[in-house]
Design a protein around this motif. Sequence first.
Motif, PDB file in Angstrom:
ATOM      1  N   ALA A 199       4.658 -10.953   4.487  1.00 13.27           N
ATOM      2  CA  ALA A 199       5.603  -9.889   4.856  1.00 13.27           C
ATOM      3  C   ALA A 199       5.891  -9.058   3.612  1.00 13.27           C
ATOM      4  N   THR A 200       5.923  -7.746   3.740  1.00 10.99           N
ATOM      5  CA  THR A 200       6.165  -6.895   2.569  1.00 10.99           C
ATOM      6  C   THR A 200       6.723  -5.531   2.951  1.00 10.99           C
ATOM      7  N   SER A 201       7.409  -4.911   1.993  1.00  4.54           N
ATOM      8  CA  SER A 201       7.835  -3.513   2.161  1.00  4.54           C
ATOM      9  C   SER A 201       6.826  -2.599   1.481  1.00  4.54           C
ATOM     10  N   TYR A 202       5.835  -3.176   0.838  1.00  5.96           N
ATOM     11  CA  TYR A 202       4.846  -2.394   0.077  1.00  5.96           C
ATOM     12  C   TYR A 202       3.429  -2.681   0.579  1.00  5.96           C
ATOM     13  N   PRO A 203       3.133  -2.361   1.853  1.00  3.93           N
ATOM     14  CA  PRO A 203       1.827  -2.723   2.419  1.00  3.93           C
ATOM     15  C   PRO A 203       0.638  -2.075   1.703  1.00  3.93           C
ATOM     16  N   TYR A 204       0.820  -0.835   1.235  1.00  3.26           N
ATOM     17  CA  TYR A 204      -0.333  -0.140   0.624  1.00  3.26           C
ATOM     18  C   TYR A 204      -0.681  -0.713  -0.743  1.00  3.26           C
ATOM     19  N   LEU A 206      -0.415   5.859  -2.432  1.00  2.00           N
ATOM     20  CA  LEU A 206      -1.452   5.113  -1.719  1.00  2.00           C
ATOM     21  C   LEU A 206      -1.391   5.342  -0.209  1.00  2.00           C
ATOM     22  N   SER A 207      -0.191   5.681   0.280  1.00  2.00           N
ATOM     23  CA  SER A 207      -0.055   5.871   1.728  1.00  2.00           C
ATOM     24  C   SER A 207      -0.647   7.207   2.168  1.00  2.00           C
ATOM     25  N   LYS A 208      -0.923   8.080   1.195  1.00  2.00           N
ATOM     26  CA  LYS A 208      -1.462   9.390   1.565  1.00  2.00           C
ATOM     27  C   LYS A 208      -2.928   9.248   1.966  1.00  2.00           C
ATOM     28  N   LYS A 209      -3.270   9.928   3.009  1.00  2.00           N
ATOM     29  CA  LYS A 209      -4.644   9.814   3.505  1.00  2.00           C
ATOM     30  C   LYS A 209      -5.625  10.507   2.560  1.00  2.00           C
ATOM     31  N   SER A 210      -5.123  11.579   1.911  1.00  2.00           N
ATOM     32  CA  SER A 210      -6.009  12.347   1.038  1.00  2.00           C
ATOM     33  C   SER A 210      -6.358  11.562  -0.221  1.00  2.00           C
ATOM     34  N   PHE A 211      -7.592  11.755  -0.687  1.00  2.00           N
ATOM     35  CA  PHE A 211      -7.991  11.072  -1.912  1.00  2.00           C
ATOM     36  C   PHE A 211      -7.637  11.894  -3.142  1.00  2.00           C
ATOM     37  N   ASN A 212      -7.375  13.178  -2.896  1.00  2.00           N
ATOM     38  CA  ASN A 212      -7.081  14.044  -4.036  1.00  2.00           C
ATOM     39  C   ASN A 212      -5.588  14.030  -4.344  1.00  2.00           C
ATOM     40  N   ASN A 223      -9.256 -11.781   1.818  1.00  2.00           N
ATOM     41  CA  ASN A 223      -8.797 -11.554   3.189  1.00  2.00           C
ATOM     42  C   ASN A 223      -7.363 -12.026   3.320  1.00  2.00           C
ATOM     43  N   PHE A 224      -6.590 -11.283   4.060  1.00  2.00           N
ATOM     44  CA  PHE A 224      -5.195 -11.690   4.265  1.00  2.00           C
ATOM     45  C   PHE A 224      -4.675 -10.994   5.519  1.00  2.00           C
ATOM     46  N   ARG A 225      -3.504 -11.463   5.975  1.00  2.00           N
ATOM     47  CA  ARG A 225      -2.837 -10.780   7.087  1.00  2.00           C
ATOM     48  C   ARG A 225      -1.482 -10.364   6.586  1.00  2.00           C
ATOM     49  N   SER A 226      -1.063  -9.155   6.914  1.00  2.00           N
ATOM     50  CA  SER A 226       0.268  -8.744   6.454  1.00  2.00           C
ATOM     51  C   SER A 226       0.960  -7.911   7.516  1.00  2.00           C
ATOM     52  N   PHE A 227       2.263  -7.803   7.378  1.00  2.00           N
ATOM     53  CA  PHE A 227       3.023  -6.875   8.217  1.00  2.00           C
ATOM     54  C   PHE A 227       4.171  -6.317   7.389  1.00  2.00           C
ATOM     55  N   THR A 228       4.688  -5.183   7.850  1.00  2.00           N
ATOM     56  CA  THR A 228       5.707  -4.485   7.066  1.00  2.00           C
ATOM     57  C   THR A 228       7.113  -4.773   7.561  1.00  2.00           C
TER      58      THR A 228
END
Length: 299
Positions: A128-133, A82-88, A145-150
Amino acid sequence: MLKKNRLRIAMQKSGRLSYDSKKLLLNCGIKINLEQKKLISFSENMPIDVIRVRDDDIPGLVMNQIVDLGIVGGNVLKENILSKKSFNTKNLYKLLLNLDFGICRLSLACRKSSEYENLQSLKNFTIATSYPYILKKYLNTRHINFRSFTLKGSVEIAPRVGLSDMICDLVSTGATLEANNLKEVHVIYKSNAQIISRKGNISTLKKELIHKLITRIQGVMQARESKYIMLHAPTSKLNQVMSLLNGIENPTISKLVGHPKKVVLHMVSKENLFWETMENLKKAGATSILVLPIEKMME
Ligand code: ATP
Ligand code: ZN
């Protein structure tokens, strides 16, 4: 450089997956010294090299074709994808097998005293999370809607010290949450360890080796789930005894020397035999009931 004739497998160096990953490879008959924590170890009896790294590095090693196989948590893999910018991202790796360890879930948790009601109430909360994506994808899909940080570590501390209202973290028993006065309120993702392979050209020799390895791993997992059961039963009570062992197919029934009115039953059960069932078997007339672990299995 990836060697043509030696299969490279990446696994976690030290952490929650390392013991089980190591045990799995050894149970498959690979002779390899994994006692010293070296980056790379070579098998003596099969053309296999094991690379030990941080789990977060494993998806990249597989997707960049630096190793052939990787043993990694589904959570780490999904976050990486999920962190990859590419969709492919479909062609980056192949899932070969879900494994029976590393079982955990990524969950939302909040303070026990919190007024969390449902996902809709998240909009005023900071997570708070280690898995933002994974978190973002899950909540965005639901238009929440939510607010998060890593935070890469100590996520469970964040609510106590006032950094966040909630956390989104891995849970298995819930003991860590309990110790931090938190309650699990929503499961976002269920995870287990997985064996993945790289894409690209793979030699026939390596393909055969991967096939052999996967078949052995399936055998090891199947054996772990199964038990070998032996017992003696009066011939007259055979039906009753068999009815207590439902789900067990094709038992072997043979004579018990010196006991003309008794038989011996041998069978493989796909699950463990509980004490209650053993007690009921005994009441039904069965004796010498043995439940044995199975080391290897091939059907
Ligand atoms: P590394 O130093 O390799 O980066 P780490 O601290 O990121 O390690 P670990 O805590 O060792 O990771 O967890 C590794 C993986 O084990 C997790 O990504 C997850 O797939 C799985 N896991 C996490 N928590 C549990 C748990 N409580 N029970 C079982 N498996 C878990
Ligand atoms: Zn990690």
